[in-house]
Design a protein around this motif. Structure first.
Motif, PDB file in Angstrom:
ATOM      1  N   ALA A 194       0.884  -1.445   0.171  1.00 20.92           N
ATOM      2  CA  ALA A 194      -0.649   0.390  -0.030  1.00 20.92           C
ATOM      3  C   ALA A 194       0.683   1.249   0.190  1.00 20.92           C
ATOM      4  O   ALA A 194       1.697   0.676   0.695  1.00 20.92           O
ATOM      5  N   VAL A 195       0.388   2.077  -0.765  1.00 18.03           N
ATOM      6  CA  VAL A 195       0.845   3.834  -0.854  1.00 18.03           C
ATOM      7  C   VAL A 195       0.941   4.198   0.320  1.00 18.03           C
ATOM      8  O   VAL A 195      -0.998   4.529   0.591  1.00 18.03           O
ATOM      9  N   GLY A 196       1.557   4.460   1.114  1.00 17.98           N
ATOM     10  CA  GLY A 196       1.242   6.038   2.830  1.00 17.98           C
ATOM     11  C   GLY A 196       0.845   5.005   3.441  1.00 17.98           C
ATOM     12  O   GLY A 196       0.882   4.122   3.107  1.00 17.98           O
ATOM     13  N   LYS A 197       1.252   5.650   4.579  1.00 17.45           N
ATOM     14  CA  LYS A 197       1.091   5.543   5.910  1.00 17.45           C
ATOM     15  C   LYS A 197      -0.429   5.047   6.575  1.00 17.45           C
ATOM     16  O   LYS A 197      -1.085   6.266   6.210  1.00 17.45           O
ATOM     17  N   ILE A 198      -0.864   5.026   7.090  1.00 17.95           N
ATOM     18  CA  ILE A 198      -2.127   5.373   8.059  1.00 17.95           C
ATOM     19  C   ILE A 198      -2.024   6.350   9.391  1.00 17.95           C
ATOM     20  O   ILE A 198      -1.642   5.748  10.350  1.00 17.95           O
ATOM     21  N   GLU A 250      -6.260   0.946  14.428  1.00 20.72           N
ATOM     22  CA  GLU A 250      -6.962  -0.134  15.686  1.00 20.72           C
ATOM     23  C   GLU A 250      -7.773  -1.543  14.253  1.00 20.72           C
ATOM     24  O   GLU A 250      -7.752  -2.185  14.371  1.00 20.72           O
ATOM     25  N   GLY A 251      -8.661  -0.680  13.407  1.00 19.49           N
ATOM     26  CA  GLY A 251      -9.468  -1.605  12.465  1.00 19.49           C
ATOM     27  C   GLY A 251      -8.074  -2.678  11.820  1.00 19.49           C
ATOM     28  O   GLY A 251      -8.589  -3.851  11.674  1.00 19.49           O
ATOM     29  N   VAL A 252      -7.060  -1.724  11.107  1.00 14.72           N
ATOM     30  CA  VAL A 252      -6.402  -2.629  10.988  1.00 14.72           C
ATOM     31  C   VAL A 252      -5.994  -4.172  11.209  1.00 14.72           C
ATOM     32  O   VAL A 252      -5.413  -4.799  10.783  1.00 14.72           O
ATOM     33  N   SER A 253      -5.129  -3.474  12.425  1.00 15.90           N
ATOM     34  CA  SER A 253      -4.524  -4.265  13.422  1.00 15.90           C
ATOM     35  C   SER A 253      -5.773  -5.797  14.398  1.00 15.90           C
ATOM     36  O   SER A 253      -4.909  -6.556  14.090  1.00 15.90           O
ATOM     37  N   ASN A 292       1.274 -10.096   5.467  1.00 15.31           N
ATOM     38  CA  ASN A 292       2.475  -8.581   5.271  1.00 15.31           C
ATOM     39  C   ASN A 292       1.783  -7.863   4.609  1.00 15.31           C
ATOM     40  O   ASN A 292       1.782  -7.492   3.413  1.00 15.31           O
ATOM     41  N   ILE A 293       1.839  -6.687   5.172  1.00 15.36           N
ATOM     42  CA  ILE A 293       1.493  -5.130   5.304  1.00 15.36           C
ATOM     43  C   ILE A 293       2.777  -4.516   5.185  1.00 15.36           C
ATOM     44  O   ILE A 293       3.045  -4.374   5.812  1.00 15.36           O
ATOM     45  N   VAL A 294       2.770  -3.950   3.480  1.00 13.67           N
ATOM     46  CA  VAL A 294       4.255  -3.425   2.875  1.00 13.67           C
ATOM     47  C   VAL A 294       3.279  -1.633   2.680  1.00 13.67           C
ATOM     48  O   VAL A 294       3.101  -2.344   1.318  1.00 13.67           O
ATOM     49  N   GLU A 295       3.958  -0.930   3.284  1.00 13.43           N
ATOM     50  CA  GLU A 295       3.205   0.683   3.538  1.00 13.43           C
ATOM     51  C   GLU A 295       4.713   1.065   2.614  1.00 13.43           C
ATOM     52  O   GLU A 295       6.710   1.113   2.621  1.00 13.43           O
ATOM     53  N   ARG A 319      -8.019  -0.072   2.946  1.00 10.40           N
ATOM     54  CA  ARG A 319      -7.094  -0.322   3.581  1.00 10.40           C
ATOM     55  C   ARG A 319      -7.472  -2.049   4.372  1.00 10.40           C
ATOM     56  O   ARG A 319      -7.537  -2.968   4.457  1.00 10.40           O
ATOM     57  N   LEU A 320      -8.802  -0.707   4.844  1.00  9.75           N
ATOM     58  CA  LEU A 320      -8.900  -2.132   6.784  1.00  9.75           C
ATOM     59  C   LEU A 320     -10.280  -2.373   5.323  1.00  9.75           C
ATOM     60  O   LEU A 320     -10.620  -3.458   5.890  1.00  9.75           O
ATOM     61  N   ILE A 321     -11.300  -1.824   4.392  1.00  8.74           N
ATOM     62  CA  ILE A 321     -12.112  -2.566   3.627  1.00  8.74           C
ATOM     63  C   ILE A 321     -11.428  -3.653   3.089  1.00  8.74           C
ATOM     64  O   ILE A 321     -12.462  -5.013   3.263  1.00  8.74           O
ATOM     65  N   LEU A 322     -10.404  -3.756   2.792  1.00 12.15           N
ATOM     66  CA  LEU A 322      -9.693  -5.074   2.217  1.00 12.15           C
ATOM     67  C   LEU A 322      -9.763  -6.092   3.168  1.00 12.15           C
ATOM     68  O   LEU A 322     -10.023  -7.255   2.661  1.00 12.15           O
TER      69      LEU A 322
END
Length: 159
Positions: free
Chosen positions: A7-11, A18-21, A34-37, A138-141
């Motif tokens: 993913a491009v960029g940081k949240i 919190e939702g992503v976690s 594995n999430i790569v920013e 990202r959270l929706i995905l």
């Protein structure tokens, strides 16, 4: 099975972090996530079309450098194929059963993805004709991936 999300960029927003976690934790039962920013480029509102393309190219180079060789690459693209959660689960299961152990899902920045990445992807996926902020997407995905694994394993989603 490994799933890389590039993913491009940081949240920046805490509630999205919190939702992503939470969904990353839930997904750990089903896959190695594995999430790569990759850093985003500054993109002020008044960029010319050529400058927008240059931003997408720079972000695209960073993304390409993170894609594992042999990975099945899915790009998120508003013009990609739209499918139901059940159809996406079926597609994910087909990939697993066909031996695709590495899947990479790419989320572009605020300007989207460069044409080369989109053209060279194994699959183009659209979640909607609506436009979502790339950080919220990202959270929706992740939620949809979790739902897919629940469908694949015939497990209830809601209790």
């Amino acid at each position: 099975m490994g799933i890389d999300i590039i993913a491009v960029g940081k949240i920046k927003e805490k509630y999205i972090q919190e939702g992503v976690s939470e969904y990353a934790k839930r997904l750990s039962r089903y896959c190695k996530l594995n999430i790569v920013e990759v850093p985003d480029e500054k993109a002020p509102e008044n960029l010319s079309d050529a400058q927008k393309e240059q931003v997408k190219q720079l972000e695209g180079e960073r993304i390409r450098a993170k894609i594992k060789k042999g990975s099945f690459v899915i790009v998120t693209d508003i013009n990609g194929e739209q499918m139901s959660s059940e159809r996406l689960a079926s597609k994910l299961n087909e990939l697993i059963l066909s031996g695709k152990n590495d899947i990479t899902i790419v989320i572009g920045g605020s300007l989207g993805l460069c044409d080369e990445l989109v053209k060279n992807a194994d699959m183009r996926l659209s979640f909607s004709k609506l436009t979502f902020p790339h950080q919220l997407f990202r959270l929706i995905l992740l939620e949809q991936l979790y739902r897919c694994f629940k469908i694949i394993h015939a497990e209830p989603y809601h209790k």
